[in-house]
Design a protein around this motif. Structure first.
Motif, short mmCIF file in Angstrom:
data_model
loop_
_atom_site.label_atom_id
_atom_site.label_comp_id
_atom_site.label_asym_id
_atom_site.label_seq_id
_atom_site.Cartn_x
_atom_site.Cartn_y
_atom_site.Cartn_z
N ALA A 85 12.74 6.12 5.56
CA ALA A 85 13.42 5.68 4.19
C ALA A 85 12.92 4.37 3.61
N LEU A 86 11.45 4.20 3.86
CA LEU A 86 10.94 2.83 3.21
C LEU A 86 10.81 3.32 1.58
N TYR A 87 10.86 2.10 0.76
CA TYR A 87 11.04 2.36 -0.58
C TYR A 87 9.46 2.14 -0.85
N PRO A 88 8.81 3.32 -1.53
CA PRO A 88 7.48 3.70 -1.64
C PRO A 88 6.91 2.55 -2.69
N HIS A 89 7.52 2.23 -3.73
CA HIS A 89 7.11 1.33 -4.79
C HIS A 89 7.13 -0.09 -4.48
N LYS A 90 7.43 -0.49 -3.15
CA LYS A 90 7.76 -1.67 -2.78
C LYS A 90 6.48 -1.94 -1.66
N ASN A 95 9.62 -4.53 1.23
CA ASN A 95 10.57 -3.79 1.74
C ASN A 95 11.33 -4.55 2.84
N ARG A 130 1.52 -1.07 1.13
CA ARG A 130 2.44 -0.19 0.64
C ARG A 130 2.56 0.87 1.63
N GLN A 132 2.81 3.97 2.09
CA GLN A 132 1.97 5.23 2.07
C GLN A 132 0.59 4.68 2.64
N ASP B 223 17.84 9.40 1.54
CA ASP B 223 17.84 8.45 2.47
C ASP B 223 17.36 7.06 2.05
N GLN B 224 16.68 6.76 0.77
CA GLN B 224 16.30 5.68 0.23
C GLN B 224 17.56 4.82 -0.23
N ALA B 227 19.69 3.80 2.41
CA ALA B 227 19.26 2.60 3.10
C ALA B 227 19.25 1.26 2.21
N ARG B 329 1.00 5.83 -6.04
CA ARG B 329 1.96 5.09 -5.46
C ARG B 329 3.17 5.60 -4.58
N ALA B 331 2.89 8.69 -3.17
CA ALA B 331 2.70 9.95 -2.04
C ALA B 331 2.71 9.04 -0.73
#
Lengths: 363, 331
Positions: A85-90, A95, A130, A132, B223-224, B227, B329, B331
């Motif tokens: 559950a990481l924030y992909p845009h950060k 994070n 990031r 990803q 989940d985000q 979190a 971003r 993906a």
């Protein structure tokens, strides 16, 4: 840091009870592992602690403070999710900084804490990337990093290493255990992998069908399972079960099976507690048995080798008895070939007997 | 070959005589030693002619229905076109545009119109989507909300034309009785006519934004959100920190669809005002329509259409670029 107590906690989804009457006391600084197969209610339990699920009945207490009605952000827990559950845009830094930023910490303090956590987890060089751009193991470290930047009362880890490959998982087990000892924070760690629970936890709570089966140290759970279900779930390869008959003969009490009749040890007779005759389920782990090709002098079980699996340092031999099959752990030098007759000796210190009806352990 | 040692050996015990098993014995020396790999000779790839053969019909069809008219558009934009004749005019169609005040005004109105429509539609659309997401009777409510979208734009224009009517329009009466409007219809004064057509577009197309956003909301990772909640965020912060960034890609698509529609759909504007009063709602596509099909200056019309097309393509490409960046971003 906090002590965590469950007082008759229930979780109901409509008519379905996912957690039934859970009572656990977890002392400050303990590494508690909640162990069970999928659907046993372990994740519901964790989500109730985090405040992501309503507590249907009963109370959860942190240091004697009831937290049922607190919002997740007021509970001061840090959670690591199964899929990170990481924030992909950060970025990784952002994070990890998120919990501190949301609590209004100063920029200097945030940088200091994030860097400290990154150093502990050896991800200092990843802070600008990031999510990803990270591998599974790195993502998992970042997720843990996000949990430890703060000094929460409690860590909640929900199968954090289930998606890693076997080698990395073994490595992370050690790392997480070491980290928890270093920080000294109470940890609740949910897993379906008995090996993880055994190797990391101070205390294991084994759950099945929403009910707590056994609460004990890894040694207790492994050596003195309270029932057949726990005995069968914990340990790999799994425990062998044979339906036997208790028979009294002169001054001995025997456990008989079509392949063998072996006397019980005196203290075991005592634990049978009047169950002097009739069927019981005998259980013995593969490491409580030994196998030979020559017939030894002591009483043995005779069978035929069904197949043998070489695991490198150990060998597991499946032995076919007249009406059952058992697994024996032996040295890799064992030279039996499938189809040959063999002799299995039982270490009677290590066998167990369970009630046929309710599965309760006699010894 | 002597690199594997096989020995035939029958299995003792019960199964003796039933079957024989080849047993491979341990012998490290007898195994082949791994060699250092040399560059292999590659197998030929599939033929190019085959690929082109498969694509040819589609390309031919596209050329007929799209490329051919496009070439005609360019041809016409460079000529004075009359029925049966086309005379080269030295780029006059284009050079004259710079001094055509109605053309420039058309751009200015189009930009105002588009920006107002998009801002209102995105704002209201996202708000409605968030309100409806997971609500009771969500499906029924969404279906009801979608109804304006199912109406033909020209019909929507006519319906609103009557609702706005200064003598018997119901909305006009309503707005007038609460003191917002004077005796004139909203479409009748130059100051408010543009707002009148924006309201119709917003009424008809906000549901599309809601629909797209709802689909996007379903994909916001739970989940985000959780979190972030455990990290210490409130509901509102959670929306801006997690939900909205996850919605950006779908919103970019929505913006793209809507701005392209604004650049070409003129049905409702024609029905409502026909570009008036004066030139107050003569957005560029309406002006283009007038030049081409009222004054029948096909050459100039083609030139205007070409400039409109170029701007649409550039804006579209920028949005696609933004969308791609969002995707990578994510993906």
């Amino acid at each position: 840091m906090a002590k965590v107590s469950f007082r008759s906690v229930w979780k109901k989804y409509g008519e379905l009870a996912a957690v039934k009457d859970l009572n656990i006391e977890c002392a400050d600084g303990t590494f508690l592992s909640i162990l069970g197969p999928s659907g046993c209610g372990k994740s519901s339990t964790m989500r109730m602690i985090a405040g992501l699920e309503h507590i249907s009945a009963g109370d959860i207490l942190f240091d004697d403070q009831r937290i049922n009605d607190m919002a997740p952000r007021d509970r001061d827990v840090a959670m690591v999710f199964e899929n990170y559950a990481l924030y992909p845009h950060k970025t990784v830094f952002e994070n990890m900084a998120n919990p501190l930023k949301l609590r209004g910490q100063s920029t200097d303090r945030i940088r200091e804490r994030v860097n400290a956590a990154a150093n502990l987890l050896e991800i200092g060089q990843l802070l600008r990337r990031r999510p990803q751009e990270l591998s599974g193991g790195q993502k998992q470290r970042v997720a843990i990093g996000r949990a430890i930047v703060r000094e929460p009362k409690l860590f909640l880890f929900d199968e954090p290493i289930a998606h890693l490959d076997a080698k990395l998982r073994a490595h992370m087990r050690g790392e997480i255990k070491h980290m928890q000892r270093t920080l000294g924070t109470t940890m609740i760690y949910v897993t379906h992998d008995q090996l993880e629970a055994m190797s990391m936890a101070d205390l294991i709570a084994v759950m099945h069908d929403g009910e707590l089966q056994q609460l004990g140290t890894p040694r207790e759970v492994y050596n003195q399972p309270v029932n057949a279900w726990v005995a069968g779930f914990v340990g790999e390869p799994a425990m062998n079960f044979l339906t036997c008959e208790v028979q009294a003969r002169r001054d001995d009490v025997l456990l008989t099976h079509s392949n063998f009749a072996l006397p019980l040890l005196p203290q075991q007779v005592q634990r049978l507690n009047g169950h002097a005759a009739g069927p019981v389920r005998m259980g013995v782990r593969p490491d409580g048995l030994s196998i030979t090709m020559r017939k030894p002098s002591e009483p043995v079980i005779t069978g035929e080798i069904f197949v043998n699996e070489l695991l490198g340092g150990d060998m597991i031999v499946d032995v076919q008895l007249a009406d059952a099959r058992i697994r024996v752990k032996t040295a890799p030098e064992f030279e039996g070939v499938p189809g040959e007759a063999c002799y299995v000796t039982v270490n009677r210190e290590k066998w167990h007997a369970f009630d046929v009806e309710n599965g309760r352990a006699f010894f | 070959m002597t690199d594997t040692v096989l020995s035939d050996q029958s299995i003792p015990g019960q199964s003796q005589g039933l079957f024989r098993v080849r047993q491979i014995t341990d012998n490290v020396e007898a195994r082949p030693v791994p060699s250092i790999a040399t560059e292999p000779k590659l197998n030929p790839p599939a033929s190019r002619a085959y690929f082109f053969g498969l694509m040819a019909p589609a390309i031919a069809l596209l050329a007929c229905i799209s490329l051919y008219p496009f070439c005609w558009l360019i041809y016409m934009s460079l000529h004075d076109v009359e029925i049966g004749s086309a005379v080269w005019n030295n780029f006059e169609n284009f050079t004259k545009l710079a001094s055509d005040s109605r053309y420039l005004n058309g751009w200015w109105l189009l930009i105002q119109y588009s920006v107002m429509c998009l801002a209102l539609q995105i704002g209201i659309g996202v708000f409605l989507a968030v309100a409806l997401n997971g609500a009771r009777f969500e499906k029924i409510l969404v279906t009801t909300l979608l109804m304006p979208m199912m109406m033909a734009p020209i019909v929507a224009g006519l319906v609103w034309y009557f609702l706005y009517n200064g003598t018997f329009g119901w909305y006009h009466w309503l707005l007038q009785s609460v003191g917002i409007l004077g005796p004139k219809s909203i479409l009748a004064s130059t100051g408010t006519a543009l707002i009148g057509i924006v309201i119709v577009d917003v009424w008809q197309w906000t549901p599309l934004i809601t629909l797209i956003t709802l689909a996007g909301l379903k994909r916001v990772p739970q989940d985000q959100l959780e979190a972030n909640m455990v990290d210490g965020a409130s509901q509102v912060r959670n929306f801006f920190a997690i939900t909205l960034p996850n919605l950006y890609p779908v919103l970019v698509i929505a913006v793209m669809l809507r701005f392209m529609d604004n650049f070409r759909f003129i049905d409702s504007v024609l029905a409502l005002t026909g570009g008036g009063p004066g030139n107050a709602t003569k957005i560029l596509p309406v002006y283009l329509f007038e030049v081409s099909f009222k004054f029948f200056k096909l050459g100039r019309g083609a030139a205007i259409a070409l400039t409109l097309l170029v701007v649409t393509i550039i804006l579209g490409m920028i949005l696609v670029r933004v969308f791609d960046r969002q995707q990578t971003r994510k993906a």
